[in-house]
Enzyme design. Structure first.
Site, PDB file in Angstrom:
ATOM      1  CB  CYS A 131      43.790  27.368  35.054  1.00  0.00           C
ATOM      2  SG  CYS A 131      44.628  28.791  34.378  1.00  0.00           S
ATOM      3  CG  HIS A 268      41.441  27.870  38.511  1.00  0.00           C
ATOM      4  ND1 HIS A 268      42.596  28.329  38.750  1.00  0.00           N
ATOM      5  CD2 HIS A 268      41.201  28.826  37.114  1.00  0.00           C
ATOM      6  CE1 HIS A 268      43.399  29.116  38.032  1.00  0.00           C
ATOM      7  NE2 HIS A 268      42.380  29.446  36.976  1.00  0.00           N
ATOM      8  CG  ASN A 298      44.565  32.203  36.814  1.00  0.00           C
ATOM      9  OD1 ASN A 298      45.062  31.427  37.093  1.00  0.00           O
ATOM     10  ND2 ASN A 298      43.794  32.289  35.804  1.00  0.00           N
TER      11      ASN A 298
HETATM   12  N1  ACO Z   1      42.436  47.742  32.366  1.00  0.00           N
HETATM   13  C1  ACO Z   1      41.747  48.761  31.947  1.00  0.00           C
HETATM   14  N2  ACO Z   1      40.739  48.404  30.746  1.00  0.00           N
HETATM   15  C2  ACO Z   1      40.843  47.069  30.666  1.00  0.00           C
HETATM   16  C3  ACO Z   1      41.734  46.085  30.896  1.00  0.00           C
HETATM   17  C4  ACO Z   1      42.564  46.588  31.842  1.00  0.00           C
HETATM   18  N3  ACO Z   1      43.745  45.871  32.485  1.00  0.00           N
HETATM   19  N4  ACO Z   1      41.758  45.013  30.276  1.00  0.00           N
HETATM   20  C5  ACO Z   1      40.723  45.263  29.266  1.00  0.00           C
HETATM   21  N5  ACO Z   1      40.089  46.410  29.450  1.00  0.00           N
HETATM   22  C6  ACO Z   1      39.240  47.052  28.751  1.00  0.00           C
HETATM   23  C7  ACO Z   1      38.850  46.324  27.401  1.00  0.00           C
HETATM   24  O1  ACO Z   1      39.876  46.721  26.465  1.00  0.00           O
HETATM   25  C8  ACO Z   1      37.480  46.793  27.223  1.00  0.00           C
HETATM   26  O2  ACO Z   1      37.443  48.051  26.403  1.00  0.00           O
HETATM   27  P1  ACO Z   1      36.384  48.628  25.362  1.00  0.00           P
HETATM   28  O3  ACO Z   1      35.237  48.053  25.922  1.00  0.00           O
HETATM   29  O4  ACO Z   1      36.781  49.688  25.136  1.00  0.00           O
HETATM   30  O5  ACO Z   1      36.919  47.513  24.454  1.00  0.00           O
HETATM   31  C9  ACO Z   1      36.648  46.583  28.577  1.00  0.00           C
HETATM   32  O6  ACO Z   1      37.802  46.964  29.518  1.00  0.00           O
HETATM   33  C10 ACO Z   1      35.996  45.550  28.875  1.00  0.00           C
HETATM   34  O7  ACO Z   1      36.475  44.412  28.595  1.00  0.00           O
HETATM   35  P2  ACO Z   1      35.843  43.036  28.964  1.00  0.00           P
HETATM   36  O8  ACO Z   1      36.775  41.905  28.449  1.00  0.00           O
HETATM   37  O9  ACO Z   1      34.591  43.271  28.367  1.00  0.00           O
HETATM   38  O10 ACO Z   1      35.935  43.019  30.353  1.00  0.00           O
HETATM   39  P3  ACO Z   1      35.351  42.050  31.568  1.00  0.00           P
HETATM   40  O11 ACO Z   1      34.431  42.529  32.331  1.00  0.00           O
HETATM   41  O12 ACO Z   1      35.076  40.459  30.551  1.00  0.00           O
HETATM   42  O13 ACO Z   1      36.753  41.579  32.295  1.00  0.00           O
HETATM   43  C11 ACO Z   1      38.454  39.932  32.340  1.00  0.00           C
HETATM   44  C12 ACO Z   1      37.776  41.055  31.664  1.00  0.00           C
HETATM   45  C13 ACO Z   1      38.921  40.284  33.742  1.00  0.00           C
HETATM   46  C14 ACO Z   1      39.590  39.396  31.680  1.00  0.00           C
HETATM   47  C15 ACO Z   1      37.222  38.905  32.471  1.00  0.00           C
HETATM   48  O14 ACO Z   1      36.565  38.630  31.574  1.00  0.00           O
HETATM   49  C16 ACO Z   1      37.909  37.548  32.977  1.00  0.00           C
HETATM   50  O15 ACO Z   1      38.455  37.630  34.198  1.00  0.00           O
HETATM   51  N6  ACO Z   1      38.039  36.249  32.343  1.00  0.00           N
HETATM   52  C17 ACO Z   1      38.558  35.028  32.508  1.00  0.00           C
HETATM   53  C18 ACO Z   1      39.887  35.280  33.034  1.00  0.00           C
HETATM   54  C19 ACO Z   1      40.941  34.434  32.057  1.00  0.00           C
HETATM   55  O16 ACO Z   1      40.692  34.613  31.085  1.00  0.00           O
HETATM   56  N7  ACO Z   1      41.694  33.620  32.709  1.00  0.00           N
HETATM   57  C20 ACO Z   1      42.648  32.886  32.051  1.00  0.00           C
HETATM   58  C21 ACO Z   1      42.955  31.558  32.430  1.00  0.00           C
HETATM   59  S1  ACO Z   1      41.649  30.312  32.152  1.00  0.00           S
HETATM   60  C22 ACO Z   1      40.656  30.473  33.720  1.00  0.00           C
HETATM   61  O17 ACO Z   1      41.582  30.871  34.628  1.00  0.00           O
HETATM   62  C23 ACO Z   1      39.552  30.107  33.937  1.00  0.00           C
END
Ligand code: ACO
Length: 341
Positions: A131, A268, A298
């Site tokens: 990214c 980003h 993304n």
């Molecule tokens: N739909 C419904 N529920 C979901 C989904 C979905 N698509 N995905 C995850 N969940 C659930 C999880 O299973 C979890 O359930 P649980 O509490 O029963 O275990 C719950 O939602 C909460 O999950 P979290 O991971 O705590 O949610 P968070 O608020 O952190 O959001 C997200 C998750 C959107 C992935 C966020 O952390 C994020 O955007 N992270 C960075 C993005 C990323 O990794 N990008 C990759 C490239 S690097 C970069 O771009 C910087």
């Protein structure tokens, strides 16, 4: 969970000063036709439009058609950027293409673009910083222009993330999209006594200790397949907000500027909440932060040049504007570029 300490490795070399600067003279972008909405995703995995929109800000993303490759999107974006710059492929000395989803393991996707835009000389190669790839590619091209190695460069971020997504994993499949963005850079002599224009500086970092936080479970050397993506979203989120803010401050400080001097921030586009947190940390009004994650998702290395092309096209970015582009991605890699338009 790892403690988030920000960047321990520093790259103090902000910019080589040789009298040459790289000016952006054209921007272009390309998106696949097919839109995939959150509602469609909700028919594939256990998720909902409400969850995705609230947690990420994403409403839809574009998905490449069968047979539509990263180089096809990259070529369209490059041609659009060349058109805006008023030059042709034959005028280009260098292509640096950032991607983690190349058409083939070899040769570089950049050489396919080179042939497609009618560039018969010069240099073309890929960089891989996921990214952060566009900022890394911009830095390579900027330094080659500063050193007088090339005069005209096309820098591209292009991805078909849909090809490495595990479409059964709701944690990751809702986040990504496909697309490409490109800029044309031309060497210009700095005018004596005038404030510099063009790329003011770039700042790059990597920390391989975090290599498993976003990764694919395959690769040419290990499994002879590209593999599928896995990520620890919450961990990435926490590091992203720290590293993006630090790289932004680093770029401003290196140029004797502050956040009050910024006209636009084009970060980003990983998650609307990451972008908003960055805006808050920099004390920026939200109107100054370009946001496209709602309709692009993304797109990894393509996200910054796609958002940039949109903000140039709709007239937001104007001559003399100060534009900051911070990025963070798998590796971890992160960094920022600061540009006087
Ligand atoms: N739909 C419904 N529920 C979901 C989904 C979905 N698509 N995905 C995850 N969940 C659930 C999880 O299973 C979890 O359930 P649980 O509490 O029963 O275990 C719950 O939602 C909460 O999950 P979290 O991971 O705590 O949610 P968070 O608020 O952190 O959001 C997200 C998750 C959107 C992935 C966020 O952390 C994020 O955007 N992270 C960075 C993005 C990323 O990794 N990008 C990759 C490239 S690097 C970069 O771009 C910087």
């Amino acid at each position: 969970m790892t403690e988030v300490t920000g960047s321990e490795v520093r790259n103090p070399a902000a910019a080589v000063t040789t009298g040459w600067t790289a000016r952006v003279t054209g921007c272009g972008s390309a998106l696949p036709e097919r839109r995939m909405t959150n509602h469609e995703l909700a028919t594939m995995v256990d998720t909902s439009d409400e969850w995705i929109a609230q947690r990420t800000g994403i409403k839809e993303r574009r998905i490449a058609a069968d047979g539509e490759n990263t180089s096809d999107l990259a070529t369209r974006a490059a041609l659009a950027a060349l058109k805006q710059a008023g030059i042709s492929g034959a005028d280009v000395d260098l292509i640096v293409l950032a991607t983690c989803t190349p058409d083939r393991t070899m040769p570089a996707t950049a050489v396919r673009v080179q042939a497609a835009i009618g560039m018969t000389g010069g240099i073309a190669f890929d960089v891989q910083a996921v990214c952060s790839g566009f900022v890394f590619a911009l830095s390579v091209a900027d330094n080659m222009i500063r050193l007088g190695q090339v005069r005209t460069a096309v820098v591209i971020g292009a991805e078909t993330m849909s090809r490495i997504i595990d479409w059964t994993d709701r944690n990751s499949c809702v986040l990504f999209g496909d697309g490409a963005g490109a800029v044309v850079l031309r060497a210009e002599r700095q005018e004596a006594g005038q404030p510099p224009k063009g790329i003011l500086s770039t700042h790059l970092h990597s920390d391989g200790r975090h290599q498993d936080k976003i990764h694919t479970d395959g690769g040419t050397s290990s499994t002879q397949t590209a593999g599928k993506m896995h990520l620890e979203g919450r961990e990435v989120f926490l590091h992203a907000v720290v590293n993006l803010a630090e790289a932004s401050q680093e770029a401003l400080a290196a140029n004797g500027l502050t956040q009050a001097d910024l006209d636009w921030v084009i970060p980003h586009q990983a998650n609307q909440r990451i972008v908003q947190t960055l805006g808050d940390k920099l004390h920026l009004p939200k109107e100054k932060v370009v946001l496209t994650v709602d309709h692009h998702g993304n797109t990894s290395a393509a996200s910054i040049p796609l958002a940039l092309a949109e903000a140039v096209e709709d007239g937001r970015i104007k001559e003399n504007d100060l534009v900051l582009m911070p990025a963070m991605g798998s590796g971890f890699t992160w960094g920022a570029a600061l540009i006087r338009w």
